[in-house]
Design an enzyme around this catalytic site. Structure first.
Site, short mmCIF file in Angstrom:
data_model
loop_
_atom_site.label_atom_id
_atom_site.label_comp_id
_atom_site.label_asym_id
_atom_site.label_seq_id
_atom_site.Cartn_x
_atom_site.Cartn_y
_atom_site.Cartn_z
CB CYS A 1 8.76 -0.64 1.75
SG CYS A 1 10.38 -1.36 1.91
CB CYS B 1 -0.08 -5.98 2.63
SG CYS B 1 0.72 -5.23 1.21
ZN LIG Z 1 1.61 -3.26 -0.28
#
Ligand SMILES: [Zn+2]
Ligand SMILES: Cc1ncc(COP(=O)(O)O)c(C=O)c1O
Lengths: 137, 418
Positions: free
Chosen positions: A35, A104
């Site tokens: 990812c 994130c």
């Molecule tokens: Zn990222």
């Protein structure tokens, strides 16, 4: 893509608390190379407080900036306080993140929670945090 | 009046630090308009502004300029002027070719390579939604269409394969693929947006029916492109209106833009031999320096099978967006195949089709050189890249060369829930 805030860029350029704690009391590892983002978070605990915290991250600008930010937010906090830190706190402290980058900040919060959980389980304490980020499918 | 203040001498040391060398290495994304192109365009905004369809002198002047541009574009690809249809860019030309070029009478099947630009992939996907069978031709590790699988194109109404790939610069064996497509009665389209102006593009030698060009990749203005349509090949319009461009692309022509595009083609043809020699040498200079970095791996072919201006390298154990931002701080503009800098959060479909693992795609950086690139810029870029890579590696939990397949600590992207 939306652009990063100046605050994100500052953390990206000069991240705080980069590194590894060899004799860490708790380690949180989250993410997945497939990812794109992986974070390792190390904590030292003294009197139920986060005395030291360091990170190692492979990831995009937001992943690095959120790692750096969460170490700053968590340092000196009690474990209870630290467990309450959410991705909204991380993103907010950075002056916001582009919408596609919100995941994130999720990762950074998860890494911190995982490190605390690791510390507690090593001590044989069951984790009773009410607000936990969903972990591992 | 106050006494004259003593002027301080300028501090040269400070000034030197402020002057930043700006290095643009993203010419595959777009190029600056060449000053000679701009000069040619200028009168067509407010002086020679006529509608090319009007009968009066204003219109006739515009029409004349349009036809000169058409001849110049045609010449770049060894076509005839009346085989050129002007469009709003490469994307529209690709859409017109795919959607207007298929004919279900020849079969309800459309074929393209797995490494096409979205401007081809997406209209093909749309045909899929309209009931066509859609086939993606796989590529080898260098990004080149495998002729062994060309059999999968049998029975297609339209086959589309790009001349050179925009991410890794791989040049496809178009003549062979076109011949194969024609043996099966398919119409063959080729997206030459990245190859035109860098390597010879000759529509007769390539044997294509349709071919796409875009102005802004060859130092012309943005928003202009063309579709080459071989005489005798049937094409249906996708835009309807006043019947411009032989009824294949209605809409008042963007005369200034087209004039610029024509000039850009003329310059590209004239300067290609010298320019490409220079680009090949700079490309290989950059390649050599980047591959000297521990853990760096080239994506795509070497030598003549690669565009003269393309370098694409994966740096292990780090992510491309971080490198891009680090280089941007140093004044260097590049691009990356990382998911984290794409809107769809998917790593480059091109690198994945070439058999790269997702983390290799995330860590890829593309440098595309251009007309103004110098050896000094190349050396500066290689040096800065090594610095940025080293800095990000110190932050990374992994070492270059470490096998990351199957590594998963959870808590990642999909688990982002409100
Ligand atoms: Zn990222
Ligand atoms: C291979 C390829 N095809 C098509 C396009 C689209 O061209 P335009 O930007 O003129 O619409 C591009 C540009 O990004 C490209 O690289």
């Amino acid at each position: 893509m939306d652009f990063y805030s100046e605050k994100v860029m500052q953390h990206m350029r000069k991240p705080k608390n980069v590194g590894e704690i060899k004799d860490a009391d708790g380690v949180g590892k989250v993410g997945n190379p497939a990812c794109g983002d992986v974070m390792f978070l190390y904590i030292k605990v003294k009197n139920d407080r986060i005395a030291d915290i360091k990170f190692k991250t492979m990831g995009c600008g937001a992943a690095i900036a959120t790692s750096s930010m969460i170490t700053e937010l968590a340092k000196g906090k009690t474990l209870e306080e630290a467990l309450k830190l959410s991705r909204a706190d991380v993103a907010g402290s950075l002056g916001g993140l582009p919408p596609v980058k919100m995941h994130c900040s999720n990762l950074a919060a998860s890494a911190l929670h995982a490190a605390i959980q690791d510390y507690l389980s090593k001590k044989g304490v069951a984790l009773v945090a009410a607000k936990r980020v969903k972990k591992r499918r | 009046m106050q006494g004259l203040r003593r002027q301080r001498p300028p501090d040269l040391r400070v000034k030197q630090e402020v002057i930043l060398m700006k290095v643009y290495l993203d010419h595959a994304a777009t190029t600056p308009v060449d000053p000679r192109v701009l000069a040619e365009m200028r009168p067509f905004f407010s002086q020679t502004f006529g509608n090319a369809s009007s009968l009066h002198s204003f219109g006739r002047e515009a029409k004349e300029a349009l036809e000169l541009a058409r001849a110049r574009v045609a010449k770049l690809i060894s076509a005839l002027p009346d085989e050129i249809i002007f469009t709003s860019g490469g994307t529209e030309a690709d859409n017109l070719a795919v959607l207007g070029g298929v004919d279900s009478a020849r079969g309800k099947k459309v074929v393209c390579s797995a490494v096409e630009h979205p401007a081809v992939l997406e209209p093909c996907a749309e045909l899929g939604r309209r009931g066509f069978e859609r086939v993606l031709l796989p590529v080898d590790r260098e990004g080149i269409v495998d002729m062994h699988v060309a059999g999968r194109a049998r029975g297609a109404s339209l086959v589309s394969v790009m001349h050179a790939n925009n991410e890794v610069g791989a040049i496809q064996p178009i003549a062979e693929i076109a011949k194969f497509a024609h043996d099966g009665d398919a119409v063959f389209h080729c997206d030459a947006v990245q190859s035109a102006g860098k390597i010879p593009v000759d529509v007769r030698k390539l044997g294509v029916d349709l071919l796409t060009l875009s102005s802004h990749k060859i130092y012309g203005p943005k928003g202009v492109g063309a579709l080459y349509l071989r005489k005798g090949v049937k094409l249906k319009p996708i835009v309807f209106g006043g019947g411009h461009e032989r009824n294949l692309r209605s809409g008042t022509e963007n005369v200034a833009g087209i004039v610029g595009f024509g000039k850009a083609c003329e310059l590209a043809l004239r300067e290609m031999p010298r320019e490409s020699r220079q680009l090949y040498s700079l490309r290989d200079r950059l390649l050599k320096k980047l591959l000297a970095i521990d853990g760096a791996a080239l994506n795509g072919p070497r030598g003549a099978k690669r565009l003269p201006n393309n370098v694409n390298v994966s740096f292990g154990a780090i992510e491309g967006e971080g490198i891009l931002l680090g280089l941007d701080d140093a004044g260097i503009a590049v691009s990356t195949g990382s998911a984290c800098s794409s809107k769809k959060l998917q790593p480059s479909h091109v690198l994945l089709a070439m058999g790269r693992r997702p983390e290799q795609a995330h860590g890829s950086v593309r440098y595309t050189l251009g007309r103004s690139t110098t050896a000094r810029q190349i050396d500066f870029t290689a040096r800065k890249t090594a610095e940025v890579v080293a800095r990000l590696r110190r932050m990374s939990p992994f070492k270059p060369g470490e096998d990351l397949s199957g590594v998963d600590f959870g808590g990642h992207h999909e688990e982002y829930v409100e």
